[in-house]
Design an enzyme around this catalytic site. Structure first.
Site, PDB file in Angstrom:
ATOM      1  N   LYS A 193      31.244  28.693  24.355  1.00  0.00           N
ATOM      2  CA  LYS A 193      30.968  29.273  25.676  1.00  0.00           C
ATOM      3  C   LYS A 193      29.605  30.158  26.165  1.00  0.00           C
ATOM      4  O   LYS A 193      29.778  31.163  25.513  1.00  0.00           O
ATOM      5  CB  LYS A 193      32.507  30.130  26.144  1.00  0.00           C
ATOM      6  CG  LYS A 193      32.472  30.478  27.538  1.00  0.00           C
ATOM      7  CD  LYS A 193      33.403  31.491  27.870  1.00  0.00           C
ATOM      8  CE  LYS A 193      32.965  32.884  27.817  1.00  0.00           C
ATOM      9  NZ  LYS A 193      32.110  32.977  28.874  1.00  0.00           N
ATOM     10  N   GLY A 245      27.830  40.128  22.151  1.00  0.00           N
ATOM     11  CA  GLY A 245      28.255  40.847  23.303  1.00  0.00           C
ATOM     12  C   GLY A 245      28.476  42.263  23.006  1.00  0.00           C
ATOM     13  O   GLY A 245      27.799  42.928  22.242  1.00  0.00           O
ATOM     14  N   SER A 246      29.096  42.881  23.921  1.00  0.00           N
ATOM     15  CA  SER A 246      29.445  44.176  24.081  1.00  0.00           C
ATOM     16  C   SER A 246      30.346  44.547  22.740  1.00  0.00           C
ATOM     17  O   SER A 246      31.256  43.814  22.296  1.00  0.00           O
ATOM     18  CB  SER A 246      30.092  44.587  25.170  1.00  0.00           C
ATOM     19  OG  SER A 246      31.485  44.110  25.366  1.00  0.00           O
ATOM     20  N   THR A 247      30.252  45.706  22.332  1.00  0.00           N
ATOM     21  CA  THR A 247      30.995  46.185  21.213  1.00  0.00           C
ATOM     22  C   THR A 247      32.676  46.408  21.744  1.00  0.00           C
ATOM     23  O   THR A 247      33.515  46.288  20.953  1.00  0.00           O
ATOM     24  CB  THR A 247      30.648  47.664  20.812  1.00  0.00           C
ATOM     25  OG1 THR A 247      29.225  47.550  20.244  1.00  0.00           O
ATOM     26  CG2 THR A 247      31.437  48.512  19.926  1.00  0.00           C
ATOM     27  N   GLU A 248      32.650  46.645  22.977  1.00  0.00           N
ATOM     28  CA  GLU A 248      34.097  46.776  23.510  1.00  0.00           C
ATOM     29  C   GLU A 248      34.784  45.267  23.173  1.00  0.00           C
ATOM     30  O   GLU A 248      35.853  45.234  22.734  1.00  0.00           O
ATOM     31  CB  GLU A 248      34.071  47.130  25.021  1.00  0.00           C
ATOM     32  CG  GLU A 248      35.066  47.556  25.705  1.00  0.00           C
ATOM     33  CD  GLU A 248      34.827  47.604  27.289  1.00  0.00           C
ATOM     34  OE1 GLU A 248      33.436  47.598  27.667  1.00  0.00           O
ATOM     35  OE2 GLU A 248      35.704  47.657  27.832  1.00  0.00           O
ATOM     36  N   GLY A 250      33.640  42.898  21.281  1.00  0.00           N
ATOM     37  CA  GLY A 250      33.974  42.858  19.669  1.00  0.00           C
ATOM     38  C   GLY A 250      35.266  43.385  19.193  1.00  0.00           C
ATOM     39  O   GLY A 250      36.004  42.724  18.274  1.00  0.00           O
ATOM     40  N   GLU A 267      28.233  40.239  16.593  1.00  0.00           N
ATOM     41  CA  GLU A 267      26.781  40.939  17.046  1.00  0.00           C
ATOM     42  C   GLU A 267      26.746  41.595  18.322  1.00  0.00           C
ATOM     43  O   GLU A 267      26.917  41.077  19.288  1.00  0.00           O
ATOM     44  CB  GLU A 267      25.961  39.748  16.972  1.00  0.00           C
ATOM     45  CG  GLU A 267      24.265  40.178  16.655  1.00  0.00           C
ATOM     46  CD  GLU A 267      23.495  40.560  17.851  1.00  0.00           C
ATOM     47  OE1 GLU A 267      23.784  41.881  18.000  1.00  0.00           O
ATOM     48  OE2 GLU A 267      22.864  39.875  18.695  1.00  0.00           O
ATOM     49  N   CYS A 301      19.825  43.426  23.095  1.00  0.00           N
ATOM     50  CA  CYS A 301      20.916  44.328  22.408  1.00  0.00           C
ATOM     51  C   CYS A 301      20.039  45.493  21.328  1.00  0.00           C
ATOM     52  O   CYS A 301      20.511  46.262  21.022  1.00  0.00           O
ATOM     53  CB  CYS A 301      21.646  43.569  21.635  1.00  0.00           C
ATOM     54  SG  CYS A 301      20.976  42.031  20.714  1.00  0.00           S
ATOM     55  N   GLU A 401      24.474  52.548  25.402  1.00  0.00           N
ATOM     56  CA  GLU A 401      23.316  51.358  26.007  1.00  0.00           C
ATOM     57  C   GLU A 401      23.479  51.379  27.417  1.00  0.00           C
ATOM     58  O   GLU A 401      24.461  51.568  28.183  1.00  0.00           O
ATOM     59  CB  GLU A 401      24.046  50.056  25.616  1.00  0.00           C
ATOM     60  CG  GLU A 401      23.651  49.580  24.168  1.00  0.00           C
ATOM     61  CD  GLU A 401      24.227  47.957  24.269  1.00  0.00           C
ATOM     62  OE1 GLU A 401      25.308  47.796  24.442  1.00  0.00           O
ATOM     63  OE2 GLU A 401      23.458  47.181  23.776  1.00  0.00           O
TER      64      GLU A 401
END
Ligand code: NAD
Ligand code: MN
Length: 799
Positions: A193, A245-248, A250, A267, A301, A401
């Site tokens: 996706k 993508g974002s840590t959130e 993840g 990642e 990133c 970030e």
């Protein structure tokens, strides 16, 4: 007036637009409707919801995109599962041909793909043409090679299975390549996706797959937003989830996949330091900043978004940087002479503006070029390069970030302070280090908690060099040999049996002061920092023999005991700085001392586990052999040296995690303990271990052997008690970087779930049994691989 004389006066660039007409035609030919690619067919389901996709460079609407539903994800997952049978059965050589064909076609369509990517994302054509698309082709070539070599280079491994992959918008086609190429090479099939802002190049890639004759179902594409991504992650057809993508998000995925048995690689974000020492080549470092934070509008990133500059040169450095910023050219991304293109979406501009306002309010000084704000090339999303100086290391600007062209700069005095500042982050993706003094640069590279370190360089990428983070920047690597393992599993695991349910720990009792009479042994204490320790609870639990008769007691550990053990492990980091040879000597001595007491250990195993004499002797013998095995490895589990570019080396360095948690199973209590603890410490980690809960006593004997074998205090810390309760405490602990758990399926799930806090790496058995006597299953490289994280260091090697 365009007289040559006038041009020479200003030396202004004229417009140099790339031709966008092929992309326009392509969009028109598709009726400006982009759907999914499932089982080799392009579909736009009739009743599908949809969303718009636009060109951030000028606001123009590009196409209507299908929003994938659960049903769409389900058909794609089924197609991928069906195709997996035949795709994984192909020889590596056959798969290599497919990957090679894709690489060729990416090159053939390179110009079209570059324009398409620029139009969809807003990044300058200079970057898509010279970097993104060539690297995409490079990835498919490189992985065609791994497919060819898979039988010899990855012996004993099989494909992980069907993969769900979710990617961001900042490098749309490159992130696709990083995920799809290794998956297909390994023999996996894929449902991917793309991000909602940038779906177009993935669709063009699907067309390339068809053109290359890739069998239907091997690569599937489902467009959509976060809900579509969530449906992929939740679908049980997938054996592996890969996410960038974002840590959130993840963290959500870590929890969502907990206990599912799905492999996961993440990642995530970063706040990467850009460290400039006074001995740096300042002009090169200034140019480095341009590539670090103004490359791709800072939507990277691993962007060097935190400048850490030595005080003595800070003013000079900032002045030169400002002069350079003044000359950066922002504008139409399709213009070939543009440095900074458009940010991906108006929402991102709002985010950046909010963060800049906040930075100003925090007291940091904001500087933008004189042309900022005056120049609005068209209706696009543009944000000028921005420098903050005097940034407080603890401020949000220094910690979080921005994902835009904004760099936060701070100063340091001593090299030690630079490292401290650089590591003062929850992230650990990348770092860039500038000094002409290589001693200083390498000392810094070694001390940084980051997955990638660029020395006197920045933002270099290659398919052969692993990419991925430490800490909350995620786990897993993309690229290189290490990246291939993300899509492979040990062959034996596929038909591993379920471990029988664990015997519960008997009710704990207040510890008797000194038992020891009437056939009852003394209470086993815990072992923390090289010393015996009483449990914090003051409680012990009975240890039963084969006939369920109490023979002794062991401390009933709790969270406080884990905390103390972690502190002791953290304090023993000197173990990691010893050479492999020095560690090997300690381990050989340990094997020798265990062997000397083999009969005593065997007796313990007979008494408590009800082993036969022969069985017990075999276990002790195998344990001695295993220790010797890892003593042998201690100075031999090497990294790699690669030469991905002229005059650059990339070093893949195996680094210990630091403090690891290990939850041991109950079966073969001595051998399983040794099989898990030894690879971890051989690689330089310090461990907090919970031994078998049914027979911890044999480990009580073992720490006496540790005492006599020169294993430094704090390297192995032992907390006894209930495995799953203690595993929960370890998984939640923020100073533990990696957790191995070998117990029940529920326990595995809990460890994965709780690990989401600091995103520690986990290795769990999902309740499956391992034959601890088997040399294939219970020892070797697989264990060493999990005992290290790879730091990739890029360094100049010649000029
Ligand atoms: P995101 O994490 O929200 O989205 C990344 C991908 O995940 C997209 O395809 C999105 O549709 C999908 N997604 C969103 N929610 C999901 C869920 N619950 N389950 C499964 N998939 C889900 O990131 P973003 O919106 O693209 O950007 C937000 C922030 O993420 C950025 O500002 C930046 O800080 C960070 N980011 C990091 C990287 C990176 O390479 N590490 C790339 C892009 C963005
Ligand atoms: Mn777009």
């Amino acid at each position: 007036m365009n007289e040559i004389r006038d041009i020479l006066k200003t030396m202004e660039y004229g417009p140099a637009p790339e031709d966008g007409s092929h992309v326009k035609t392509w969009l028109e030919n598709h009726g400006r409707k982009i759907g999914h690619f499932i089982n080799g067919r392009f579909v736009f389901p009739e009743k599908s919801k949809s969303f718009g996709c636009s060109n951030p460079g000028n606001g123009e609407k590009l196409a209507k995109i299908a929003l994938g539903s659960k049903a769409d994800v389900d058909s794609a997952a089924k197609a991928a599962a069906k195709a997996f049978k035949s795709w994984s059965a192909l020889s590596g050589t056959q798969r290599a041909r497919h990957l090679y064909a894709i690489a060729r076609l990416v090159q053939k369509h390179a110009r079209f793909l570059s324009v398409l990517e620029t139009v969809d994302n807003g990044k300058p054509i200079r970057e898509t043409r010279d970097l993104d698309i060539p690297l995409v082709a490079r990835h498919f070539y490189h992985h065609a090679g791994w497919a060819e070599l898979i039988d010899s280079e990855f012996a004993g491994c099989v494909p992980a299975g069907v993969c769900g992959q979710v990617i961001p918008w900042n490098f749309p086609l490159l992130m696709l390549a990083w995920k799809v190429a290794p998956a297909l090479a390994a023999g996996c099939t894929v449902v991917l996706k793309p991000a909602e802002y940038t779906p177009l190049s993935a669709y063009a890639f699907a067309e390339i797959c068809n053109e290359a004759g890739l069998p239907p179902g091997v690569f599937n594409l489902v467009n959509g937003d976060g809900s579509t991504g969530a449906a992929i992650v939740a679908h049980d057809a997938f054996d592996k989830i890969a996410f960038t993508g974002s840590t959130e998000v993840g963290r959500i995925l870590r929890k969502q996949t907990a206990g599912s048995g799905k492999k996961l690689s993440l990642e995530l974000g970063g706040k990467s330091p850009f460290i400039v020492y006074s001995q740096a080549d300042i002009d090169a470092a200034v140019e480095g900043v341009v590539d670090a934070i103004w490359f791709n509008q800072g939507e990277v990133c691993c962007a060097g978004s935190r400048a850490i500059v030595q005080e003595g040169i800070a003013d000079k450095f900032h002045d030169k940087l400002k002069a350079r910023m003044e000359k950066l050219r922002m504008g139409d991304p399709l213009d070939k002479a543009i440095d900074i293109g458009a940010v991906v979406d108006p929402i991102q501009i709002e985010n950046i503006e909010a963060r800049v306002a906040e930075g100003k309010a925090s007291g940091a000084q904001c500087w933008q070029p004189s042309w900022a704000g005056k120049q609005k090339p068209n209706a696009g999303c543009y944000y000028p390069p921005t420098l903050f100086t005097g940034v407080e290391p603890s401020s949000r600007l220094a910690q979080e970030e921005v994902f835009g062209p904004v760099i936060a700069s701070m100063t340091f005095r001593t090299p030690g302070e630079a490292i401290e500042l650089a590591n003062n982050s929850r992230y650990g993706l990348a770092a860039s280090v500038w000094s002409q003094n290589l001693d200083v640069a390498f000392d810094c590279a070694r001390s940084l908690k980051a997955g990638i370190v660029w020395i006197n360089s920045t933002n270099l990428f290659d398919a052969a060099a692993g990419f991925g983070g430490y800490r909350e920047s995620g786990f897993g690597r993309e690229g290189g040999r290490e990246g291939m393992y993300e899509y492979l599993v040990p062959a034996w695991l596929k038909d591993a049996k379920k471990l029988p349910a664990a015997k519960p720990v008997p009710t704990p009792l207040p510890a008797p002061e000194a038992a020891g009479d009437g056939g009852i042994d003394r209470t086993m204490k815990m072992y923390v920092g090289g010393k015996q320790a009483r449990p914090d609870t003051g409680y012990s639990y009975p240890v039963l023999d084969g006939k369920r008769k109490p023979v002794s007691q062991a401390g009933f550990g709790n969270r406080k005991d884990i905390r103390n053990a972690v502190e002791a492990a953290n304090a023993a980091s000197g173990w990691a700085s010893m050479t492999g040879h020095q560690r090997a000597q300690v381990l050989y001595f340990l094997a020798e001392n265990l062997e000397a007491r083999a009969d005593e250990f065997a007796g313990r195993l007979v008494r408590i586990d009800g082993d036969t004499k022969a069985g017990a002797k075999k276990q002790v013998g195998a344990s001695v052999a295993r220790i010797i095995h890892y003593a042998a490895w201690a100075d031999k589990y090497d990294g790699a040296v690669r030469a991905p570019m002229a005059n650059m080396l990339s070093l893949a360095l195996n680094e210990p995690w630091g403090t690891m948690a290990i939850s041991c199973p109950d079966d073969a209590p001595l051998l399983s303990f040794v099989s898990l603890v030894l690879p971890a410490i051989a690689m330089g980690n310090c461990v907090v271990v919970t031994p078998s809960q049914t027979n911890p006593l044999v480990i009580g004997d073992f720490y006496q052997v540790l005492d006599t074998s020169d294993v430094p205090g704090g390297v192995i810390n032992i907390v006894t008690g209930e495995r799953d309760a203690l595993a929960g405490d370890m998984a939640k602990h923020d100073d533990i970087a990696c957790h191995w758990y070998f117990g029940s399926a529920e326990g595995s799930k809990a460890v994965e779930e709780h690990s989401a806090g600091n995103l520690k790496a986990t290795w769990v058995n999902n309740g499956k049994a391992c034959d601890w006597y088997s040399l294939t299953q219970a020892q070797g490289r697989e264990f060493l691989r999990h005992a290290v994280q790879i730091k990739t260091i890029w360094t100049p090697f010649g000029v």
